[in-house]
Design an enzyme around this catalytic site. Structure first.
Site, PDB file in Angstrom:
ATOM      1  N   CYS A 105     150.556  -8.988  53.246  1.00 37.58           N
ATOM      2  CA  CYS A 105     149.513  -8.062  52.812  1.00 37.58           C
ATOM      3  C   CYS A 105     149.441  -7.976  51.281  1.00 37.58           C
ATOM      4  O   CYS A 105     148.975  -8.894  50.637  1.00 37.58           O
ATOM      5  CB  CYS A 105     149.720  -6.700  53.454  1.00 37.58           C
ATOM      6  SG  CYS A 105     148.213  -5.692  53.515  1.00 37.58           S
ATOM      7  N   ARG A 139     137.343  -1.623  56.534  1.00 40.11           N
ATOM      8  CA  ARG A 139     138.778  -1.790  56.769  1.00 40.11           C
ATOM      9  C   ARG A 139     138.989  -2.620  58.025  1.00 40.11           C
ATOM     10  O   ARG A 139     138.418  -2.342  59.073  1.00 40.11           O
ATOM     11  CB  ARG A 139     139.471  -0.438  56.911  1.00 40.11           C
ATOM     12  CG  ARG A 139     140.989  -0.555  56.849  1.00 40.11           C
ATOM     13  CD  ARG A 139     141.625   0.676  56.248  1.00 40.11           C
ATOM     14  NE  ARG A 139     142.952   0.368  55.737  1.00 40.11           N
ATOM     15  CZ  ARG A 139     143.222  -0.017  54.498  1.00 40.11           C
ATOM     16  NH1 ARG A 139     142.241  -0.166  53.640  1.00 40.11           N
ATOM     17  NH2 ARG A 139     144.454  -0.279  54.118  1.00 40.11           N
ATOM     18  N   HIS A 203     151.463  -7.490  59.929  1.00 40.83           N
ATOM     19  CA  HIS A 203     152.503  -6.463  59.887  1.00 40.83           C
ATOM     20  C   HIS A 203     153.160  -6.403  61.254  1.00 40.83           C
ATOM     21  O   HIS A 203     152.841  -7.173  62.145  1.00 40.83           O
ATOM     22  CB  HIS A 203     151.901  -5.106  59.545  1.00 40.83           C
ATOM     23  CG  HIS A 203     151.418  -4.988  58.130  1.00 40.83           C
ATOM     24  ND1 HIS A 203     152.268  -5.002  57.048  1.00 40.83           N
ATOM     25  CD2 HIS A 203     150.165  -4.852  57.629  1.00 40.83           C
ATOM     26  CE1 HIS A 203     151.557  -4.863  55.933  1.00 40.83           C
ATOM     27  NE2 HIS A 203     150.291  -4.776  56.249  1.00 40.83           N
TER      28      HIS A 203
END
Length: 254
Positions: A105, A139, A203
């Site tokens: 990220c 997002r 993640h």
């Protein structure tokens, strides 16, 4: 991860550098470092972890694997400033020499050429991956499944980012998006690879859920340091069960 019986020491050693653990360690990034460390020890490979934060110098030629996690925008800006100078120089040299580097990220974005925010301000990256990231209005969040060319199993994880990353000519995608948005929500690519530098938005943390990817990185590091080295088999039944649950859940919610 299921506890493994430790085997006879192999006289091999890998040094792991964790970049900015205080500033860049969201979504359980510590789990990635622990996975690399434990999978070494379970095989009798000595491992040592060095944490490098703001203001602390890197040791040139010491590290075999670098890990660079994710963080919030403010932390990312502070880290970018700290990277300028000797740290950037060392990391670029290490990357060009084939050292293994994994960025997740924010660490992925800062491994690239730049990150451009909504106001057009550019945060300079390390330039060890030929990618550039721009702030997006949407997002991208949810389960992420990625098919790679170097692993039999699909990678599973969770993405949560608004940055839209585009690959340049010198980097290739880590893999193809099966479920989720990936780099930018448009071209079906996820992550990037250049030399032995790997970046992605996975993640979870990613390595406990994907033991084959963890072992791939360890093997690349051993190959660089010692030449061809075979990794001892580990019983990954627990990890693989978790992987299958994550994969099934991702497809059901897609």
């Amino acid at each position: 991860m299921e506890e493994q019986a430790r085997i006879k020491p192999s006289k091999l050693k890998l040094n792991i550098t964790w970049l900015y653990p205080r500033e860049m360690s969201t979504y359980g990034d510590r789990g990635n470092v622990l996975t690399l460390y434990k999978r070494c020890l379970w095989r009798g490979i000595e491992a040592e972890v060095e944490e490098i934060g703001i203001g602390k110098n890197l040791k040139k030629d010491w590290t075999d694997i670098y890990f660079f996690g994710g963080g919030q925008d403010v932390a990312q800006t502070l880290v970018a400033q700290d990277l300028l100078g000797d740290k950037k120089k060392i990391l670029k040299e290490e990357a060009e020499e084939g050292k293994v580097i994994l960025g997740i990220c924010g660490g992925y974005q800062l491994s690239g050429i730049y990150y451009r925010d909504f106001e057009g301000k550019e945060i300079e990256g390390l330039g060890i991956l030929d990618v550039a990231t721009r702030a997006g209005s949407k997002r991208m969040m949810g389960n992420l499944v990625v098919e790679t060319q170097f692993l039999e199993e699909k990678l599973v994880g969770f993405e949560n980012h608004s940055g839209k990353t585009k690959l340049g000519q010198n980097a290739k995608a880590l893999g193809k998006v099966v479920v989720g948005s990936g780099n930018n929500g448009g071209d079906k690519t996820e992550g990037a690879i250049q030399n032995n530098v790997y970046g992605c938005y996975l993640h979870g943390p990613v390595l406990p859920k994907n033991p084959a990817f963890a072992d791939y990185l360890l093997h690349q590091a051993l190959l660089k340091k010692y030449g061809e080295t075979e990794l001892t088999f580990l019983n990954d039944s627990t990890e693989l069960a978790a992987h299958e649950v994550a994969l099934d859940r991702a497809h059901k919610t897609h």
